[in-house]
Enzyme design. Structure first.
Site, PDB file in Angstrom:
ATOM      1  N   ASP A 921       0.830  -1.209   0.000  1.00 45.95           N
ATOM      2  CA  ASP A 921       0.000   0.000   0.000  1.00 45.95           C
ATOM      3  C   ASP A 921       0.863   1.257   0.000  1.00 45.95           C
ATOM      4  O   ASP A 921       1.885   1.319   0.694  1.00 45.95           O
ATOM      5  CB  ASP A 921      -0.890   0.041   1.251  1.00 45.95           C
ATOM      6  CG  ASP A 921      -2.128  -0.817   1.075  1.00 45.95           C
ATOM      7  OD1 ASP A 921      -2.850  -0.614   0.085  1.00 45.95           O
ATOM      8  OD2 ASP A 921      -2.366  -1.698   1.923  1.00 45.95           O
ATOM      9  N   LYS A 990      -7.842  10.547  10.912  1.00 49.12           N
ATOM     10  CA  LYS A 990      -7.311   9.831   9.734  1.00 49.12           C
ATOM     11  C   LYS A 990      -8.128  10.090   8.471  1.00 49.12           C
ATOM     12  O   LYS A 990      -7.581  10.442   7.426  1.00 49.12           O
ATOM     13  CB  LYS A 990      -7.250   8.332  10.016  1.00 49.12           C
ATOM     14  CG  LYS A 990      -6.769   7.540   8.791  1.00 49.12           C
ATOM     15  CD  LYS A 990      -6.711   6.046   9.046  1.00 49.12           C
ATOM     16  CE  LYS A 990      -6.282   5.316   7.778  1.00 49.12           C
ATOM     17  NZ  LYS A 990      -6.210   3.843   7.976  1.00 49.12           N
ATOM     18  N   ASP A1149      -4.152   2.609  -5.360  1.00 49.17           N
ATOM     19  CA  ASP A1149      -2.773   2.763  -4.867  1.00 49.17           C
ATOM     20  C   ASP A1149      -2.349   1.584  -4.011  1.00 49.17           C
ATOM     21  O   ASP A1149      -1.439   1.701  -3.185  1.00 49.17           O
ATOM     22  CB  ASP A1149      -2.622   4.071  -4.087  1.00 49.17           C
ATOM     23  CG  ASP A1149      -3.542   4.129  -2.880  1.00 49.17           C
ATOM     24  OD1 ASP A1149      -4.439   3.275  -2.764  1.00 49.17           O
ATOM     25  OD2 ASP A1149      -3.371   5.035  -2.036  1.00 49.17           O
TER      26      ASP A1149
END
Length: 1230
Positions: A921, A990, A1149
């Site tokens: 990742d 986050k 991604d």
């Protein structure tokens, strides 16, 4: 007269008097017995049925006449008798032309009139009116049938021209023998036809190739003509063309391609007279014929064997129009048969003519410096991967996929728990079977009547739905509608949504190409490149090999406008509503056997908007539940493929075998993306085409052990904590007792209590709907997984308008949740090698989310410490210590535990063949791209672009910076800062940090933080709103300090987009790989479709005739631009991994490969990131935008263009970060 069945008393006339020989419907077995009343259809022919109905009407009139005589004999008053007789005469008049006067009643009978009740006369009056209406309906249907046979004869073929000279010449030409328009005088007249006949016509749009934009009515007209030709209704297309041409306002909508389309249709039929009419109209409209126009005319002459003189004059006029004869054979797409007829005509005039050979296109070379290595000539380092299957196996899989696509749908067994076959279940299934038989008959009838109605509208020159309704056979449409009824949820579905889905399904199915034999031969040759037991002369990319086979490019499909899609779907939905009926006894056992609708149209509020909903009757829903039929039906394009997809060769060619798929998915009806791709040089798209092909060529299989465990939980009330949705039976029920909804009606309940009851009921209904949706999604995924178990399958890919890639199969793919990803593994395995087991362990620890700030070595050591728990999870997942259930991604962690267990227990772990995909990742990938663009050293360090011993966690750093701000404010007495003490964590900030880079606003960030705070039970809920406002402000301030370069680039992109939007254009750019991008954000245009169940109104934001939506354009540009960069990085990585023989797939991604190849993939990933950002991306963007939006001298004096130029020239300055350091960063992707 035939025997007549009499009712008792006057009421007997209410029960239609049937002639003998047409008995009522015999009672059927089961629940259908005796509830249907009269038979609604029979095996007799339509004409026979009409005669029976007519005979019944004649009998009724005789009965009425007899009853009059009976009343006269009983001494009814003369006035009453006259009244009745007059009505009988009226009823009789249409058939007999009149009636005999009734006999006079005796004069002494007048006194009895007072004692006679008028109820019988009233009943007779109403019965007569009812029969009169039935008779009128019968006559109307008979008239329609008569019209249906002759409607084509009424279609208008000869046009009304606006030019007097052309009209006069056409009239003289039409009166003589049908000859060619290229006789001496007509040829001169056609040549001198004015380009535009009036100032209004001067504005008429002419085709400008792919740059022309057919919007609104033009797009609808083009799709109408296309469908007419596809369905064999060319006279209807010609009629509508003539009707529009004859009216100056409507003529402005017609384009050259429309005239050409109809001309080509007549040319294929050899109908020269009709083709000549179209040619006259074309010239009358002031349009210049192009090569397609002359190709149609000459092709028709070839079919009719026209004389050489006529053909020469046609060729002469073509030359005078500046068109080259060779262009007919090189620039016009023709079938082999059309080409032969065209050549036959040309050679009659020029016997020595030799058609030029198809031009050999010059070698197309991609100019992107990033792809130079990919398309370099023979490179010994290239090692393209092959599949693990033999040629024979792949050919067998091709045949299976071909059968699926030719059937258009696939039925799979549902994973819902199979019920015991009790009497109730069998009875319900039998009842459903009987209902469906009747629905099919009713649907056929309704479809035929709808087609007749739409054909009548088209005959009047209107753009009706008739040709669209003829695209599919009635059998296909009926099957599609019954599938829709079966899948309708109990809570109903929006009529607009249903209409859109039905319309799209018709559009997709009509696109099926039937070139099976030719496709089979070419695909077999293509498989030599992929099969494990074959060789090719020269290794190459799949697209290059496919093109080398000489495969002709598939024709480009013209999209339908959204209004047509919705209107067609709405019409089909209304057909379903009218046809689907069931006996009322299913809803109320003691009710009379009348028919009631299965679907009801109701209105409901969703998100403060009133919408129309089609809702199934609860009795039908209950019948489905009792029958418990365990099958699901999917469109063939909604499931994975059973053979390797076709390689992408153009924006509209690739993926499925027979079902055309667009390379760039977009809102239906939008053309701007497709137009950009079509006019883009083909070589510039090679990078994207080859990357999509490579992603789709990855073979998959189902992880059977994980599937078994999930199915066990799914059948046993689910487990929401593990992502297995609970069944509807576990959904919250409406409140009971004091909070029951019906208490709202009581007068003693206060308004506040009523409001609270409504909110609670709405909350529970919302939860129930969400549970139903999640359950259905899981049902589709698991049913497909079980269906594909023990099979190899493929997931063809396409991309969105930003370049981000997605699998075409929506229900079962690797882009889903943790559960969806755990169900999949690579079909082709690789030995672990010396380091593969270590990567499996690291991946397992990554999935737990426990060691994010630890080194790779520490994670491996942690996995070794937990080996006992890992093995226990693998061996006893549901009965052991269940360590895997505590992971962030529990199902993937369990699958990895099983793989690790098998590897460590293998005699030689390095030789163990692993099919498990290992992920790497990106570390907040959006911020990584921003830091690289701005060469921001501080930002680069925060997102692991710089080498370090331990991974940096940007979310924790932002949380720490916010805590510093909070502490300072708390010391100054700010109450909310004091309340937040101890509650600021990585989890709270986050999501906001992650999405700031993708354009989240402060409002959106506040909602994200509010949701996190509400999840903290100890946090005082009274301060949630104030605390979320405070925290989102501090998060943005922290990011401003930590990523100053990022924020400056964001502001530059936003301001540039705002100014571009003010100039009246949508933002465009080209990705580093050459993919043209345009933002589809325009001001909403309202579209209304009137009539039927309800008028549908929907908004379209893709109408390019509307001005750009400035807010969406400016807010969308920064995140969309970054998305286009991360997709470019992914595609570069995919192509270079393919050259090295790796299996590679991605979830944006997050990059996947075999455990043995992780190190190679990591190296490629870093190298390509550095190469991508070594390009002057921002300066290239600035140059492109200046050339695109500031170079037009007509707009150069605009204040917005001037400001835009100043902004674009002020490219943000960059820092001093050295990109080469990314190659040595262990935690860049990890």
């Amino acid at each position: 007269m035939s025997a007549v069945r009499w009712g008792r008393g006057a009421a007997g006339f209410g029960r239609a008097l049937w002639p003998a020989g047409t008995p009522g419907l015999l009672a059927e077995e089961g629940a259908l017995g005796g509830v249907w009343g009269r038979k609604r259809s029979s095996t007799a022919s339509p004409c026979e049925q009409d005669r029976r109905k007519d005979w019944g009407h004649a009998e009724l009139l005789e009965v009425l006449k007899a009853r009059v005589r009976q009343l006269q004999a009983e001494g009814m008053a003369e006035v009453t008798v006259k009244r009745v007789a007059k009505r009988v005469a009226v009823a009789r008049a249409p058939e007999a032309g009149g009636a005999q006067p009734p006999r006079q009643a005796p004069a002494g009978a007048k006194g009895a009139a007072a004692t006679l009740s008028s109820r019988w006369a009233q009943k007779l009056d109403s019965d007569q009116q009812l029969m009169q209406k039935r008779k009128q309906r019968l006559e109307g249907k008979l008239q329609k049938r008569v019209e249906k046979g002759a409607w084509q004869k009424q279609l208008r073929l000869e046009p009304r021209l606006l030019s007097r000279k052309l009209a006069s010449q056409l009239q003289r030409w039409g009166q003589g023998a049908p000859r060619s328009p290229w006789e001496e005088q007509p040829a001169q007249l056609l040549q001198e036809a004015p380009h535009r006949l009036s100032s209004e016509a001067a504005a008429a749009p002419a085709d400008r190739g792919p740059e022309s934009r057919l919007e609104g009515q033009q797009q609808r007209l083009l799709s109408f003509f296309e469908c007419c030709l596809l369905t064999g209704h060319l006279p209807l297309a010609h009629h509508v063309l003539v009707t529009h041409h004859s009216k100056s306002q409507q003529q402005r909508l017609l384009t050259l391609s429309m005239y050409n389309m109809v001309m080509l249709g007549w040319a294929r039929q050899g109908s020269f007279k009709e083709l000549t009419y179209v040619f006259f109209m074309l010239k009358d409209a002031g349009l210049d014929p192009d090569l397609q126009s002359y190709a149609a005319a000459l092709q028709c002459m070839g079919r009719l064997d026209q004389d050489a003189g006529t053909i020469r004059r046609c060729l002469k006029q073509m030359a005078q129009d500046g068109l080259q004869l060779q262009g007919l054979f090189t620039a016009v797409p023709l079938s082999a048969e059309e080409r032969a007829e065209l050549l036959r005509a040309v050679r009659k005039a020029k016997p020595a003519f030799t058609p030029p050979r198809p031009p050999v296109p010059p070698p197309q070379v991609n100019t992107s410096p990033l792809l130079r290595e990919i398309y370099a000539k023979q490179d010994p380092a290239v090692s393209y991967p092959r599949l693990h299957l033999s040629l024979k196996e792949l050919q067998g899989l091709f045949q299976q996929q071909l059968r699926v696509e030719m059937a258009t749908t696939i039925t799979v067994e549902s994973v819902e728990k199979v019920p015991l076959l009790t009497k109730e279940v069998l009875h319900a299934r039998k009842t459903l079977a009987g209902l469906r038989t009747r629905w099919r008959t009713a649907l056929y009838r309704e479809l035929q009547e709808t087609k007749e109605s739409e054909a009548h509208a088209a005959r009047e020159g209107r753009l009706s739905l008739f040709p669209y309704l003829c695209l599919l056979s009635e059998k296909e449409v009926v099957r599609m509608l019954l599938q829709t009824l079966q899948a309708l949820p109990a809570q109903g579905e929006s009529l607009l949504f249903l209409a859109h889905e039905l319309g799209l399904r018709v559009f997709k199915r009509k696109q099926l190409r039937n070139e099976v034999q030719e496709l089979e031969q070419r695909y077999s040759k293509y498989l030599h490149l992929l099969a494990s037991d074959t060789q090719v002369a020269e290794p190459c990319l799949p697209r290059q090999h496919w093109e080398a086979l000489g495969v002709p490019e598939a024709p480009h499909e013209q999209p339908w406008p959204m209004s047509v899609v919705v209107q067609l779907g709405k019409q089909l939905a209304e057909v379903l509503v009218r046809a689907a009926q069931m006996p009322s006894s299913l809803a109320a056992p003691r009710s009379p056997g009348t028919l009631i609708p299965v679907l009801y149209h109701v209105y409901s509020f969703r998100s403060f908007r009133q919408i129309g909903i089609l809702k199934p009757h609860p009795a039908f829903t209950q019948l489905l539940e009792t029958a418990a039929e365990r099958t699901l039906t999917f469109e063939s394009t909604d499931v994975p493929m059973l053979c390797p997809p076709l390689p992408w060769t153009s924006p509209h060619s690739g993926a499925f075998l027979l079902s055309p798929t667009k390379m760039m998915r977009s809102v239906e009806g939008s053309q701007q993306h497709q137009l950009l791709l079509e006019r883009c040089p083909p070589a510039e798209l090679h990078g994207a085409l080859d990357a999509l092909t490579q992603l789709g060529n990855c073979a998959w299989r189902v992880n059977g052990r994980v599937l078994d465990l999930v199915l066990q939980l799914f059948a046993d009330k689910g487990c929401p904590r593990l992502g297995v949705p609970a069944p509807p039976s576990e959904a919250p029920r409406p409140p009971e007792g004091r909070r029951a909804p019906n208490r709202c009606l009581l007068p003693e309940v206060s308004p506040a209590e009523k409001a609270e009851m409504r909110r609670e009921l709405a909350r529970r209904l919302k939860v129930a709907r969400e549970m139903q949706s999640l359950r259905a999604d899981a049902l589709y995924r698991l049913s497909l997984a079980r269906h594909l178990r023990h099979r190899v399958f493929w997931l063809p890919h396409n991309m969105d308008f930003r370049g981000r890639t997605y699998p075409c199969s929506p229900h079962f793919n690797h882009l889903g949740s943790d559960l969806a990803r755990a169900l999949l593994e690579f079909a082709q395995g690789r030995p672990l090698g010396p380091h593969g087991l270590n990567w499996l362990k690291i991946h397992l620890v990554n999935l737990t989310g426990l060691k994010k700030r630890e080194s790779l070595q520490a994670r491996r050591d942690y996995a070794d410490e937990l080996m006992e728990d890992i093995l226990d999870s693998a061996d006893r997942p549901m009965t052991g210590r269940k360590w895997w259930m505590e992971a962030d991604e529990p199902w993937q962690a369990l699958a990895c535990c099983m793989e690790v267990a098998r590897a460590v227990r293998a005699p030689d772990p390095a030789a163990y063949v692993s099919h498990f995909p290992v992920h790497q990742d990106g570390s907040c990938n959006g911020l990584q791209h921003y830091a690289a663009l701005g060469r921001d050293s501080a930002g680069a360090a925060s997102v692991n672009l710089l080498p370090s011993d331990l991974p940096q966690d940007v979310y924790s750093e932002v949380a720490a910076q916010v805590e510093v701000f909070r502490r300072q404010d708390a010391e100054q007495g700010v109450q909310v800062a004091q309340v937040l003490e101890g509650f600021i964590s990585r989890k709270v900030v986050k999501q906001t940090v992650m999405t700031v880079v993708y354009g989240v606003t402060r409002y959106g960030g506040r909602l994200q933080i509010e949701k996190r705070l509400r999840e903290i039970h100890d946090f005082p809920q009274d301060f949630v709103w104030e605390a979320s406002h405070y925290l989102v402000r501090q998060v943005f301030n922290s990011l401003q300090e930590m990523f100053s370069g990022t924020r400056s680039i964001q502001r530059w992109l936003t301001e540039s987009a705002r100014l571009i939007s003010h100039t009246g254009s949508a933002v465009e750019w080209v990705t580093p790989l050459g993919i043209p991008i345009i933002q589809p954000y325009h001001r909403d245009s309202k579209v209304m479709i009137k009539g039927g169940l309800q008028s549908l109104t929907f908004s379209s934001s893709v109408d390019t005739s509307q001005k750009p939506n400035t807010l969406k354009q400016k807010n969308g540009f920064p995140p969309n631009f970054i998305h286009s960069l991360d997709s470019s990085h992914m595609m570069l990585t995919a192509l270079h991994c393919y050259r090295k023989g790796l299996t590679f797939v991605s979830v944006h991604d997050c990059f996947w490969t075999h455990a043995a190849d992780v190190a190679v993939m990591n190296q490629v990933c870093r190298e390509q990131f550095v190469r991508l950002h070594s390009q002057p991306i921002l300066h290239n963007l600035s140059r492109f935008l200046i050339e695109r939006f500031c170079s037009d001298p007509r707009t150069s004096k605009s204040i917005w263009v001037s400001r835009l130029m100043d902004t674009l020239l002020s490219v943000p300055k960059t820092g001093t970060f050295n990109l080469e350091q990314v190659k040595h960063s262990t935690y860049f992707f990890s």
